[in-house]
Write an enzyme that holds these catalytic residues in place. Structure first.
Site, PDB file in Angstrom:
ATOM      1  N   LYS A 116      44.250  35.226  41.892  1.00 17.54           N
ATOM      2  CA  LYS A 116      45.540  35.518  42.546  1.00 17.54           C
ATOM      3  C   LYS A 116      46.590  34.482  42.176  1.00 17.54           C
ATOM      4  O   LYS A 116      47.772  34.804  42.115  1.00 17.54           O
ATOM      5  CB  LYS A 116      45.374  35.597  44.062  1.00 17.54           C
ATOM      6  CG  LYS A 116      44.485  36.760  44.476  1.00 17.54           C
ATOM      7  CD  LYS A 116      45.123  37.708  45.464  1.00 17.54           C
ATOM      8  CE  LYS A 116      44.332  39.010  45.419  1.00 17.54           C
ATOM      9  NZ  LYS A 116      44.468  39.893  46.520  1.00 17.54           N
ATOM     10  N   LYS A 202      37.935  44.864  38.088  1.00 18.55           N
ATOM     11  CA  LYS A 202      37.691  45.532  39.365  1.00 18.55           C
ATOM     12  C   LYS A 202      38.806  46.525  39.712  1.00 18.55           C
ATOM     13  O   LYS A 202      39.978  46.228  39.476  1.00 18.55           O
ATOM     14  CB  LYS A 202      37.632  44.424  40.430  1.00 18.55           C
ATOM     15  CG  LYS A 202      37.260  44.841  41.814  1.00 18.55           C
ATOM     16  CD  LYS A 202      37.297  43.641  42.766  1.00 18.55           C
ATOM     17  CE  LYS A 202      38.666  43.461  43.372  1.00 18.55           C
ATOM     18  NZ  LYS A 202      38.737  43.415  44.822  1.00 18.55           N
ATOM     19  N   LYS A 205      43.429  47.562  44.966  1.00 17.84           N
ATOM     20  CA  LYS A 205      44.482  48.355  45.600  1.00 17.84           C
ATOM     21  C   LYS A 205      45.882  47.814  45.344  1.00 17.84           C
ATOM     22  O   LYS A 205      46.851  48.507  45.584  1.00 17.84           O
ATOM     23  CB  LYS A 205      44.206  48.540  47.087  1.00 17.84           C
ATOM     24  CG  LYS A 205      44.245  47.297  47.937  1.00 17.84           C
ATOM     25  CD  LYS A 205      44.012  47.702  49.383  1.00 17.84           C
ATOM     26  CE  LYS A 205      43.176  46.694  50.116  1.00 17.84           C
ATOM     27  NZ  LYS A 205      43.727  45.340  50.130  1.00 17.84           N
TER      28      LYS A 205
HETATM   29  P1  ATP Z   1      43.902  43.523  46.685  1.00 14.19           P
HETATM   30  O1  ATP Z   1      44.033  44.177  45.350  1.00 14.19           O
HETATM   31  O2  ATP Z   1      45.063  43.779  47.599  1.00 14.19           O
HETATM   32  O3  ATP Z   1      43.472  42.099  46.644  1.00 14.19           O
HETATM   33  P2  ATP Z   1      41.307  44.767  47.088  1.00 14.19           P
HETATM   34  O4  ATP Z   1      41.346  46.171  46.559  1.00 14.19           O
HETATM   35  O5  ATP Z   1      40.556  43.752  46.308  1.00 14.19           O
HETATM   36  O6  ATP Z   1      42.764  44.297  47.441  1.00 14.19           O
HETATM   37  P3  ATP Z   1      40.470  43.820  49.678  1.00 14.19           P
HETATM   38  O7  ATP Z   1      41.363  43.978  50.852  1.00 14.19           O
HETATM   39  O8  ATP Z   1      40.435  42.464  49.028  1.00 14.19           O
HETATM   40  O9  ATP Z   1      40.751  44.895  48.557  1.00 14.19           O
HETATM   41  O10 ATP Z   1      38.987  44.228  50.052  1.00 14.19           O
HETATM   42  C1  ATP Z   1      38.617  45.108  51.077  1.00 14.19           C
HETATM   43  C2  ATP Z   1      37.155  45.442  50.954  1.00 14.19           C
HETATM   44  O11 ATP Z   1      36.933  46.328  49.857  1.00 14.19           O
HETATM   45  C3  ATP Z   1      36.249  44.228  50.694  1.00 14.19           C
HETATM   46  O12 ATP Z   1      35.043  44.398  51.392  1.00 14.19           O
HETATM   47  C4  ATP Z   1      36.007  44.291  49.211  1.00 14.19           C
HETATM   48  O13 ATP Z   1      34.795  43.673  48.834  1.00 14.19           O
HETATM   49  C5  ATP Z   1      35.963  45.787  48.973  1.00 14.19           C
HETATM   50  N1  ATP Z   1      36.377  46.129  47.616  1.00 14.19           N
HETATM   51  C6  ATP Z   1      37.578  45.868  47.063  1.00 14.19           C
HETATM   52  N2  ATP Z   1      37.633  46.336  45.799  1.00 14.19           N
HETATM   53  C7  ATP Z   1      36.424  46.894  45.549  1.00 14.19           C
HETATM   54  C8  ATP Z   1      35.844  47.544  44.406  1.00 14.19           C
HETATM   55  N3  ATP Z   1      36.539  47.693  43.295  1.00 14.19           N
HETATM   56  N4  ATP Z   1      34.580  47.992  44.502  1.00 14.19           N
HETATM   57  C9  ATP Z   1      33.869  47.850  45.646  1.00 14.19           C
HETATM   58  N5  ATP Z   1      34.346  47.242  46.739  1.00 14.19           N
HETATM   59  C10 ATP Z   1      35.606  46.760  46.715  1.00 14.19           C
END
Ligand code: ATP
Ligand code: LTN
Length: 338
Positions: A116, A202, A205
């Site tokens: 980040k 990964k 979102k």
């Molecule tokens: P951002 O992009 O805003 O950092 P993010 O998509 O990584 O967000 P988080 O809010 O950090 O999402 O994570 C929410 C939950 O979803 C956590 O338990 C995280 O481990 C899970 N998660 C996020 N991305 C993935 C993915 N690509 N596959 C499986 N689990 C995920």
């Protein structure tokens, strides 16, 4: 509400971007089935979200949207405590205490911080650095024994465990530890869904590129198009080999996690026939898996008063448990009781 004699699980998602299939398969979907066995606390971690700049109106709206999606995914507010992190002041208060028991060196090794800060070079703030300490506070306040998350959160859970054990060694006793040391609860498939266009990174979102992710509220034809256009390879064989064939392996994980099929049965069914049929099956499985979520969402989202009530009740229930832990922490530290 579930009785307090059950063990506790807790998890949270940042209200940033739009919820993806990765968030669903790695986290949300697995939360739904836990409330028979556990007392479940699920948060929207708005305080974590502001480690990256957010538009205030969008953030507010998104919190309601995510809460409605939690419920549409099957989290019944009558049997799960659903709340917003900033409504429970104990989170910020315990985070301060734990900041004094976490080393700079430990925090600078966190890969999420490194990622980040590379993406936000103009705003590498102290909150981004101490983000995992607030997360440790989230978990330890509730004496959660298990934390259902995707693979990417494993390192933060390790740090939480280290801080909890350190604090227990200093201030607890084997008979009365201050904190329960939590275990990560990571699903066997779907724990790391990858980007559709760049399958070595990964699915996330807050990724700016729309075509990298399936969003929970994408129309069925959009989902189908995104999956049919997902990057694969020229090898034309359906088999699980994440390093060599990241795109195909990712679609196999998606198909396995959405249908419950094993990798072996996917290979038997689709190998040797090109990728067309395999991708179509994958798209259909995702559309079917999200159909009930989408059908429920709008009705829940439209009831703003209902959503506000859920958050008020949730914060009240969460505070009861969180405040008890914070009181004990202040006591062992030598703070004068309030
Ligand atoms: P951002 O992009 O805003 O950092 P993010 O998509 O990584 O967000 P988080 O809010 O950090 O999402 O994570 C929410 C939950 O979803 C956590 O338990 C995280 O481990 C899970 N998660 C996020 N991305 C993935 C993915 N690509 N596959 C499986 N689990 C995920
Ligand atoms: N750091 C997590 C979100 C998060 C969380 C938590 C997850 C904040 N507090 C407590 C589980 C338990 C993330 O970025 N996904």
């Amino acid at each position: 509400m579930a009785t307090e004699s059950k063990p506790v699980v807790l998890s949270g998602i940042q209200p940033s971007g739009r919820l993806t299939l990765g968030n669903y398969l790695g986290a949300l979907k697995n939360w739904v089935k836990l409330n028979e066995q556990f007392t479940c606390y699920y948060m929207l971690v708005d305080m974590h979200a502001i480690t990256v700049r957010q538009d205030p109106a969008v953030l507010r709206d998104r919190c309601y949207e995510f809460l409605a999606l939690y419920i549409a995914c099957g989290l019944d507010p009558a049997s799960n405590v659903l709340f917003v992190q900033s409504h429970v002041p104990a989170h910020a208060r315990l985070a301060w205490v734990l900041n004094c028991y976490t080393q700079m060196g430990e925090l600078s090794r966190m890969t999420q911080f490194k990622d980040k800060s590379q993406k936000n070079t103009d705003n590498i703030n102290a909150g981004l650095f101490s983000y995992p300490v607030l997360m440790a506070a989230d978990i330890l306040l509730y004496q959660a024994g298990a934390v259902p998350v995707g693979e990417d959160q494993k390192q933060h859970l390790e740090l939480t465990r280290d801080v909890a054990m350190r604090f227990n060694n200093l201030y607890g006793s084997p008979e009365r530890p201050v904190f329960t040391v939590p275990e990560p609860m990571i699903p066997p498939v779907g724990a790391r869904i990858m980007s559709l266009q760049e399958p070595t990174k990964k699915m996330s979102k807050s990724d700016a590129a729309e075509t990298n992710a399936v969003y929970l509220l994408d129309d069925p034809d959009v989902i189908t198009r995104k999956i049919k256009r997902a990057v694969t390879d020229m090898d034309n064989s359906v088999r699980y080999a994440p390093t060599e064939k990241p795109g195909v392996s990712n679609l196999m994980s998606i198909l396995a996690a959405t249908t419950g099929q094993s990798f072996d049965s996917i290979v038997t069914q689709y190998d040797g026939q090109g990728y067309g049929k395999f991708k179509a099956a994958c798209a259909e499985a995702v559309v079917e898996c999200l159909r009930p979520v989408q059908a429920r969402y709008h009705e829940v989202r439209d009831d703003l008063d209902g959503l506000r009530r859920i958050l008020r009740d949730g914060a009240e229930q969460a505070s009861l448990r969180a405040d008890a832990t914070l009181k004990h922490v202040h006591e062992v530290l030598g703070f004068i009781p309030e």
